[in-house]
Design a protein around this motif. Structure first.
Motif, short mmCIF file in Angstrom:
data_model
loop_
_atom_site.label_atom_id
_atom_site.label_comp_id
_atom_site.label_asym_id
_atom_site.label_seq_id
_atom_site.Cartn_x
_atom_site.Cartn_y
_atom_site.Cartn_z
N ARG A 82 0.82 -1.21 0.00
CA ARG A 82 0.00 0.00 0.00
C ARG A 82 0.86 1.27 0.00
O ARG A 82 0.39 2.33 -0.38
CB ARG A 82 -0.91 -0.03 1.23
CG ARG A 82 -2.32 0.43 0.95
CD ARG A 82 -3.22 0.20 2.13
NE ARG A 82 -3.47 -1.20 2.36
CZ ARG A 82 -3.46 -1.80 3.55
NH1 ARG A 82 -3.18 -1.09 4.64
NH2 ARG A 82 -3.69 -3.08 3.67
N LYS A 83 2.10 1.13 0.42
CA LYS A 83 2.97 2.32 0.48
C LYS A 83 3.60 2.63 -0.87
O LYS A 83 4.19 3.69 -1.07
CB LYS A 83 4.10 2.09 1.50
CG LYS A 83 3.61 2.06 2.93
CD LYS A 83 4.79 1.75 3.86
CE LYS A 83 4.31 1.30 5.22
NZ LYS A 83 5.24 0.38 5.87
N VAL A 84 3.51 1.68 -1.81
CA VAL A 84 4.18 1.87 -3.09
C VAL A 84 3.30 2.69 -4.04
O VAL A 84 2.14 2.35 -4.24
CB VAL A 84 4.51 0.51 -3.75
CG1 VAL A 84 5.32 0.69 -5.02
CG2 VAL A 84 5.24 -0.39 -2.76
N GLU A 94 2.48 4.54 -9.87
CA GLU A 94 3.40 4.68 -11.00
C GLU A 94 4.55 3.69 -10.89
O GLU A 94 5.01 3.12 -11.88
CB GLU A 94 3.99 6.11 -11.08
CG GLU A 94 2.97 7.22 -11.28
CD GLU A 94 2.10 7.45 -10.06
OE1 GLU A 94 2.59 7.28 -8.91
OE2 GLU A 94 0.90 7.76 -10.25
N CYS A 95 5.00 3.49 -9.67
CA CYS A 95 6.12 2.59 -9.44
C CYS A 95 5.72 1.14 -9.77
O CYS A 95 6.47 0.41 -10.42
CB CYS A 95 6.55 2.75 -7.98
SG CYS A 95 7.90 1.71 -7.52
N LEU A 96 4.49 0.77 -9.33
CA LEU A 96 4.02 -0.60 -9.61
C LEU A 96 3.80 -0.78 -11.10
O LEU A 96 4.08 -1.84 -11.67
CB LEU A 96 2.72 -0.87 -8.84
CG LEU A 96 2.88 -1.05 -7.33
CD1 LEU A 96 1.53 -1.07 -6.64
CD2 LEU A 96 3.65 -2.33 -7.02
N TYR A 127 -2.08 -2.45 -7.14
CA TYR A 127 -2.34 -1.24 -6.36
C TYR A 127 -3.74 -1.33 -5.74
O TYR A 127 -3.94 -1.06 -4.56
CB TYR A 127 -2.23 -0.02 -7.28
CG TYR A 127 -2.47 1.31 -6.62
CD1 TYR A 127 -1.42 1.99 -6.01
CD2 TYR A 127 -3.73 1.89 -6.63
CE1 TYR A 127 -1.64 3.23 -5.41
CE2 TYR A 127 -3.97 3.10 -6.03
CZ TYR A 127 -2.91 3.78 -5.42
OH TYR A 127 -3.12 4.99 -4.82
N ASN A 128 -4.71 -1.72 -6.55
CA ASN A 128 -6.09 -1.84 -6.08
C ASN A 128 -6.24 -2.97 -5.06
O ASN A 128 -6.94 -2.82 -4.06
CB ASN A 128 -7.04 -2.08 -7.26
CG ASN A 128 -7.27 -0.80 -8.05
OD1 ASN A 128 -7.13 0.30 -7.52
ND2 ASN A 128 -7.60 -0.95 -9.32
N MET A 129 -5.59 -4.09 -5.33
CA MET A 129 -5.67 -5.24 -4.42
C MET A 129 -5.29 -4.83 -3.00
O MET A 129 -5.97 -5.20 -2.04
CB MET A 129 -4.69 -6.33 -4.86
CG MET A 129 -5.24 -7.30 -5.86
SD MET A 129 -3.90 -8.46 -6.19
CE MET A 129 -4.65 -9.39 -7.51
#
Length: 440
Positions: free
Chosen positions: A236-238, A241-243, A255-257
């Motif tokens: 959740r901290k990432v 854009e990075c993912l 990101y949503n998961m």
DNA sequence: TCTGGGGTCCTAGGACCC
DNA sequence: TCTGGGGTCCTAGGACCC
């Protein structure tokens, strides 16, 4: 979206067998993928077997080592499918929004009790088809009055009454599919878990392992670990854009998961897309260099694929052939190639000719462990016989006769002359052949 | 002595046509 | 003679699911 129920039958194949055969009840049993005892894995372990450390997917050899008393049962897909049809018919009484996820799992959407209806009910067919098995982990308490809980309790009671007490299910209830499925995995067997809102979902995710969630497998988990992401709190901290930089479009899904978000709709079975590919693969009894034995196996697989295509009234254009060898230090090494024809086919011999050509192109001469073939790029077969040529007409009659006899009496009751003397690869057992090595 | 077998979806890159 | 861009199809490979 209304309330989502995820229903997962517990140790499905094993439960069906135990329901059908009282001698198997209360005992550790393992269902194998086919009628063989070597080089295979368990498609399902009974609840009793799981308690003793047996897991689904374990090799038979390992399962026997963990649990020497394990009773091995040969899987009977048609039996499981008939039970699946029965429980789906029960579910249909509660909502038309029923997505068949696999042979033992589905999602139900119950329309929202408060807000406006988001979907219009309409007619749907009464016959159901489709099919695949699974299991999970521990705890959580549920608010008894949450929408869907009553339906879930009724479903559980009806399953016991109509299918038998040995067939149980775990039900997860939540606001989307991702979290409903996660909820269902928290208590097995015979669980009923509600995750009512996002706040609760985050708490559950924070305690879950990354691969407890559907969509994160071993590879993605490993890559996330390498990025220093060990759980959903980390994820959740990432930044998105990075993912996305690392996982492309799947980055958004991850990101949503991490936030318990999932927008994928429940797709009712009557809106399910058509089949995309039809394939078979087979692991040989022993690794072999022998081209003749590989050739025979491949031919049988092609015949099975063609037969299934015809039974579904389909023809395909693209042929994919691949193999796996264990030659390199015990590490599986695989190779495959596909070829698109200029025409459609559902003829096993023709599919074989192309597959064999592909195989010969890619095979380096190493020992072969497994070989597979699949046909994709599928189109409906024309119902009218277009064969003007006598030769083609003759071929069609042969194929129809093969199918009629083999569907009735078992695969390879009738077969091409060049198939004789080869290793058995069978989808449907043939009671007239004596090499069916065991049954219970 | 050794991890089966049925599927799905996505992406990247190349060929080819207009 | 040199060159762009859109669209489609095909192939290889990777990842996931049960």
């Amino acid at each position: 979206m209304g309330t989502i129920l995820h229903i997962d039958m517990n140790s499905y194949f094993a439960s069906v067998e135990q329901q059908a055969n009282p001698r198997l009840r209360g005992k550790p049993i393992g269902v194998t993928g086919g009628d063989r005892l070597k080089r295979t894995v368990l498609s399902t372990a009974s609840i009793e077997a799981k308690r003793l450390g047996v897991k689904t997917g374990m090799s038979l050899w390992e399962a026997k080592r963990v649990c020497p008393n394990l009773i091995i049962v040969c899987s009977d897909h048609e039996k499981y499918l008939s039970v699946t049809k029965r429980f789906l018919n029960i579910f249909k009484d509660y909502t038309p929004y029923l997505e068949v996820f696999s042979i033992d799992e589905c999602f139900l959407e119950l329309p929202s009790l408060t807000g406006p209806a988001t979907r219009q009910p309409h007619d749907y067919p009464t016959t159901l088809t489709r099919v695949g098995p699974h299991h999970g982990a521990p705890r959580l308490v549920s608010p008894a009055s949450f929408p869907g809980v009553d339906v879930a309790k009724q479903i559980k009671a009806r399953l016991k009454a109509e299918l038998g007490p040995h067939i149980t299910c775990s039900i997860g209830i939540s606001y989307n599919k991702l979290i409903a499925k996660l909820a269902g995995s928290l208590k097995k067997p015979d669980g009923l878990v509600v995750i009512p809102d996002e706040e609760t979902a985050l708490k559950v995710l924070d305690e879950a392992s990354l691969d407890d969630v559907c969509g994160i497998g071993s590879r993605i988990k490993r890559r996330l670990f390498q990025m220093g992401i060990r759980d959903f709190k980390d994820l959740r901290k990432v930044p998105k854009e990075c993912l996305m930089a690392s996982f492309k479009s799947y980055g958004k899904v991850l990101y949503n998961m991490a936030r318990g978000t999932d927008y994928t709709p429940v797709i009712p079975f009557y809106e399910k897309q058509e089949i995309k590919s039809v394939g078979h693969r087979h692991t040989l009894e022993e690794d072999t260099f022998n081209p003749e034995s590989i050739r025979q196996t491949l031919l049988k697989l092609c015949e099975l694929v063609a037969q299934r295509l015809r039974s579904k009234n389909l023809m395909g254009k693209t042929i994919h052939c691949w193999y796996r060898s264990s030659a390199l230090g015990g590490v599986f090494y695989g190779e495959g190639m596909q070829q698109t024809l200029t025409h459609l086919s559902c003829d096993g011999l023709e599919i074989f000719q192309h597959s064999w050509q592909i195989f010969q192109n890619i095979w380096q001469g190493e020992k072969i462990r497994m070989i597979g073939v699949a046909v994709s790029n599928l189109f409906p077969n024309k119902p009218i016989n277009l064969s003007w040529l006598p030769e083609e007409k003759k071929r069609n009659i042969i194929l129809q006769t093969l199918d009629t006899v083999n569907n009735k009496y078992g695969d390879f009751t009738l077969q091409r002359g060049i198939l004789l003397k080869s290793e058995v690869v069978r989808r449907k057992p043939n009671p007239f052949l004596s090499d069916r090595r065991f049954k219970i």
